[in-house]
Design a protein around this motif. Structure first.
Motif, mmCIF file in Angstrom:
data_model
loop_
_atom_site.group_PDB
_atom_site.id
_atom_site.type_symbol
_atom_site.label_atom_id
_atom_site.label_comp_id
_atom_site.label_asym_id
_atom_site.label_seq_id
_atom_site.Cartn_x
_atom_site.Cartn_y
_atom_site.Cartn_z
ATOM 1 N N MET A 76 0.808 -1.219 0.000
ATOM 2 C CA MET A 76 0.000 0.000 0.000
ATOM 3 C C MET A 76 0.843 1.273 0.000
ATOM 4 S SD MET A 76 -3.281 -0.554 -0.087
ATOM 5 C CE MET A 76 -4.063 0.863 0.686
ATOM 6 N N ALA A 77 2.167 1.137 -0.058
ATOM 7 C CA ALA A 77 3.036 2.308 0.084
ATOM 8 C C ALA A 77 2.836 3.331 -1.025
ATOM 9 C CB ALA A 77 4.499 1.866 0.129
ATOM 10 N N ASP A 78 2.381 2.892 -2.196
ATOM 11 C CA ASP A 78 2.246 3.811 -3.326
ATOM 12 C C ASP A 78 1.111 4.815 -3.167
ATOM 13 O OD1 ASP A 78 4.392 2.674 -4.577
ATOM 14 O OD2 ASP A 78 3.217 1.357 -5.885
ATOM 15 N N ILE A 79 0.297 4.688 -2.110
ATOM 16 C CA ILE A 79 -0.769 5.689 -1.933
ATOM 17 C C ILE A 79 -0.181 7.075 -1.638
ATOM 18 C CG2 ILE A 79 -2.491 4.011 -1.164
ATOM 19 C CD1 ILE A 79 -2.068 4.948 1.665
ATOM 20 N N TRP A 80 1.027 7.123 -1.068
ATOM 21 C CA TRP A 80 1.706 8.404 -0.842
ATOM 22 C C TRP A 80 2.566 8.663 -2.072
ATOM 23 C CZ3 TRP A 80 2.716 10.286 4.680
ATOM 24 C CH2 TRP A 80 3.155 11.620 4.680
ATOM 25 N N LYS A 81 2.074 9.489 -2.973
ATOM 26 C CA LYS A 81 2.691 9.707 -4.273
ATOM 27 C C LYS A 81 3.730 10.825 -4.205
ATOM 28 C CE LYS A 81 -1.891 8.583 -6.043
ATOM 29 N NZ LYS A 81 -3.095 9.115 -6.721
ATOM 30 N N ASN A 82 4.502 10.945 -5.290
ATOM 31 C CA ASN A 82 5.511 12.010 -5.354
ATOM 32 C C ASN A 82 4.879 13.394 -5.312
ATOM 33 O OD1 ASN A 82 7.625 10.163 -5.492
ATOM 34 N ND2 ASN A 82 7.574 10.091 -7.735
ATOM 35 N N ASN A 83 3.652 13.502 -5.831
ATOM 36 C CA ASN A 83 2.977 14.806 -5.847
ATOM 37 C C ASN A 83 1.932 14.955 -4.739
ATOM 38 O OD1 ASN A 83 1.216 12.944 -6.985
ATOM 39 N ND2 ASN A 83 0.295 14.425 -8.410
ATOM 40 N N SER A 84 1.935 14.037 -3.772
ATOM 41 C CA SER A 84 0.990 14.147 -2.657
ATOM 42 C C SER A 84 1.299 15.376 -1.808
ATOM 43 C CB SER A 84 1.056 12.893 -1.773
ATOM 44 O OG SER A 84 0.600 11.752 -2.458
ATOM 45 N N LEU A 85 0.244 16.082 -1.424
ATOM 46 C CA LEU A 85 0.378 17.226 -0.521
ATOM 47 C C LEU A 85 -0.528 16.999 0.683
ATOM 48 C CD1 LEU A 85 0.249 20.191 -3.086
ATOM 49 C CD2 LEU A 85 2.281 19.208 -1.995
ATOM 50 N N ILE A 86 0.024 17.145 1.875
ATOM 51 C CA ILE A 86 -0.731 16.948 3.112
ATOM 52 C C ILE A 86 -0.478 18.129 4.032
ATOM 53 C CG2 ILE A 86 -1.033 15.487 5.156
ATOM 54 C CD1 ILE A 86 -0.004 13.146 3.409
ATOM 55 N N ASN A 87 -1.540 18.739 4.512
ATOM 56 C CA ASN A 87 -1.424 19.837 5.456
ATOM 57 C C ASN A 87 -2.342 19.547 6.627
ATOM 58 O OD1 ASN A 87 -2.438 22.566 6.618
ATOM 59 N ND2 ASN A 87 -0.568 23.112 5.520
ATOM 60 N N PHE A 88 -1.768 19.449 7.818
ATOM 61 C CA PHE A 88 -2.536 19.114 9.015
ATOM 62 C C PHE A 88 -2.458 20.263 9.997
ATOM 63 C CE2 PHE A 88 -2.864 16.366 13.037
ATOM 64 C CZ PHE A 88 -4.248 16.325 12.974
ATOM 65 N N ASP A 89 -3.613 20.864 10.268
ATOM 66 C CA ASP A 89 -3.699 22.011 11.167
ATOM 67 C C ASP A 89 -2.692 23.107 10.802
ATOM 68 O OD1 ASP A 89 -5.827 21.057 12.601
ATOM 69 O OD2 ASP A 89 -4.635 20.224 14.240
ATOM 70 N N GLY A 90 -2.609 23.398 9.476
ATOM 71 C CA GLY A 90 -1.775 24.489 9.004
ATOM 72 C C GLY A 90 -0.316 24.148 8.795
ATOM 73 N N LYS A 91 0.077 22.894 9.052
ATOM 74 C CA LYS A 91 1.471 22.491 8.907
ATOM 75 C C LYS A 91 1.605 21.493 7.764
ATOM 76 C CE LYS A 91 5.324 20.363 11.417
ATOM 77 N NZ LYS A 91 5.763 19.752 12.711
ATOM 78 N N ASP A 92 2.491 21.790 6.818
ATOM 79 C CA ASP A 92 2.751 20.861 5.724
ATOM 80 C C ASP A 92 3.488 19.639 6.242
ATOM 81 O OD1 ASP A 92 1.571 22.455 3.770
ATOM 82 O OD2 ASP A 92 3.430 23.566 3.385
ATOM 83 N N ILE A 93 3.010 18.463 5.834
ATOM 84 C CA ILE A 93 3.592 17.198 6.282
ATOM 85 C C ILE A 93 4.306 16.544 5.101
ATOM 86 C CG2 ILE A 93 3.162 14.963 7.347
ATOM 87 C CD1 ILE A 93 2.437 17.309 9.158
ATOM 88 N N LEU A 94 5.613 16.399 5.207
ATOM 89 C CA LEU A 94 6.404 15.730 4.180
ATOM 90 C C LEU A 94 6.606 14.269 4.561
ATOM 91 C CD1 LEU A 94 9.098 18.511 3.601
ATOM 92 C CD2 LEU A 94 6.915 18.183 2.409
ATOM 93 N N LYS A 95 6.912 13.457 3.567
ATOM 94 C CA LYS A 95 7.033 12.018 3.817
ATOM 95 C C LYS A 95 8.147 11.703 4.816
ATOM 96 C CE LYS A 95 6.379 9.179 0.289
ATOM 97 N NZ LYS A 95 6.620 8.265 -0.876
ATOM 98 N N ASN A 96 9.145 12.565 4.897
ATOM 99 C CA ASN A 96 10.249 12.288 5.829
ATOM 100 C C ASN A 96 9.831 12.410 7.288
ATOM 101 O OD1 ASN A 96 10.121 15.051 6.228
ATOM 102 N ND2 ASN A 96 12.119 15.490 5.310
#
Length: 375
Positions: A76-96
């Motif tokens: 299921m790892a491919d659900i987090w794509k190279n162009n995925s953008l995630i922002n949680f409570d105003g903070k950008d979340i990177l895969k690292n």
């Protein structure tokens, strides 16, 4: 806090911007990304606790691909794509963030009740974490382990009804709508402790229960876990509760009993997020919003056929004044899944997704039109 989650291009979800209410309802067809959204929320809130748990069970927390497969399930790892953008409570979340050094915050804050919860007790007893293989998502494995620990450390032989577990109004509601006088207990007749039920002069094993009774059993234990038998309102450090498809296998009257229990969770100041295919939850949200607007303080008693007394007053106290319900529709289109705010549930809206409550009421509306036209 858990106020807002924005997602772009994550799994099947093309775009989502969700503001969480005290109760948040998620609707949408199968495989529209609701579970992936909720599991991501769990990972964002409880990463340190998750890492600590899997390492205790002998797994290695290493690169992001292995971590995502370990958490979401095999391959299921491919659900987090190279162009995925995630922002949680105003903070950008990177895969690292997955491999970043852990802070000292190890407490679990979000309790997750997965849709596949029947698998945790399919043999009449909660399975251990390690009885599942890595194809199972973490939330199922951990949920089952939690139920096992509850029964091992916090429960006697008797499981239901128990005086110091759940409010009397709620116990009676579950009894009337689901167990019908049945008494649930643990029995070691087979060599392992498993659920059995005494009902109508019979002593029956878990496998012979109705589908709804079996589906409800892990949900009941989850409510036990969240509602400790003391004056303490909430369990440990928990602030948030996710329940996937609580209606599974249940008659509409039993679903109403579950909604009452959800109200109790709200009264304990949990934030609750529910994914559902049942119109009953949206009917409750629609009525709730109208009553809140009209400030009809006693109407909830009538809605649930509850007698006004000290316990029911305490259960429903200030719910209309203090709590909010938001509803979101995971809508599939040619671009993937777009998540829409349909919280108004307004039948007079110009937006068909709002009118049809994310498709949940579309057949009923169509049936009414057909009857009106041809009768």
């Amino acid at each position: 806090m858990m106020d807002n989650l924005k997602i772009k291009s994550f799994g099947p979800i093309n775009q989502a911007d969700v503001d969480f209410g005290d109760l948040t309802l998620l609707v949408g067809s199968q495989a529209s990304g609701k579970s992936i959204f909720l599991q991501l929320l769990k990972l964002l809130i409880d990463k340190n606790n998750i890492r600590k748990t899997v390492e205790q069970f002998g797994y290695v927390w290493k690169n992001d691909t292995d971590i995502l497969n370990l958490f979401f399930g095999e391959d299921m790892a491919d659900i987090w794509k190279n162009n995925s953008l995630i922002n949680f409570d105003g903070k950008d979340i990177l895969k690292n963030f997955l491999t970043a050094r852990m802070t000292k915050q190890f407490d679990e804050r979000l309790f997750y009740v997965p849709a596949q919860r029947i698998l945790s007790v399919a043999d009449g007893r909660p399975k251990t974490f390690m009885e599942f293989d890595t194809s199972a998502p973490y939330v199922l494995r951990y949920f089952s382990e939690t139920l096992r620990l509850l029964l091992q450390n916090g429960m006697e032989t008797s499981i239901f009804p128990i005086r110091n577990r759940l409010k009397e109004t709620l116990r009676n509601s579950f009894d009337n709508s689901i167990f019908h006088g049945g008494e649930i207990f643990m029995d070691d007749k087979s060599g392992q402790k498993k659920f059995r039920m005494k009902v109508e002069g019979m002593n029956v094993p878990f496998i012979t229960w109705s589908a709804g009774q079996k589906e409800f059993m892990p949900l009941l234990l989850a409510f036990y876990w969240l509602c400790p038998p003391s004056k303490i309102a909430t369990k440990d450090a928990y602030k948030y509760v996710v329940i996937e498809e609580p209606e599974m296998g249940l008659h509409p009257q039993a679903i109403i009993s579950v909604i009452l229990q959800v109200i109790d969770l709200l009264s304990r100041n949990y934030k609750v997020i529910i994914s559902t295919h049942s119109p009953i939850f949206l009917e409750f949200a629609w009525v709730f919003n109208l009553l809140k607007e009209n400030k009809s303080k006693n109407a909830l008693h009538k809605l649930f056929d509850l007698k006004a007394n000290t316990q029911t007053d305490r259960l429903l106290k200030n719910i209309l004044e203090e709590k909010t319900i938001n509803t979101y529709y995971f809508a599939r289109n040619n671009n993937g899944v777009e998540v829409k705010n349909i919280s108004s549930l307004d039948a007079d809206s110009d937006d068909n997704d709002i009118v049809e409550w994310g498709g949940i009421s579309s057949f009923a509306g169509k049936a009414s039109d057909i009857v009106a036209k041809y009768s």
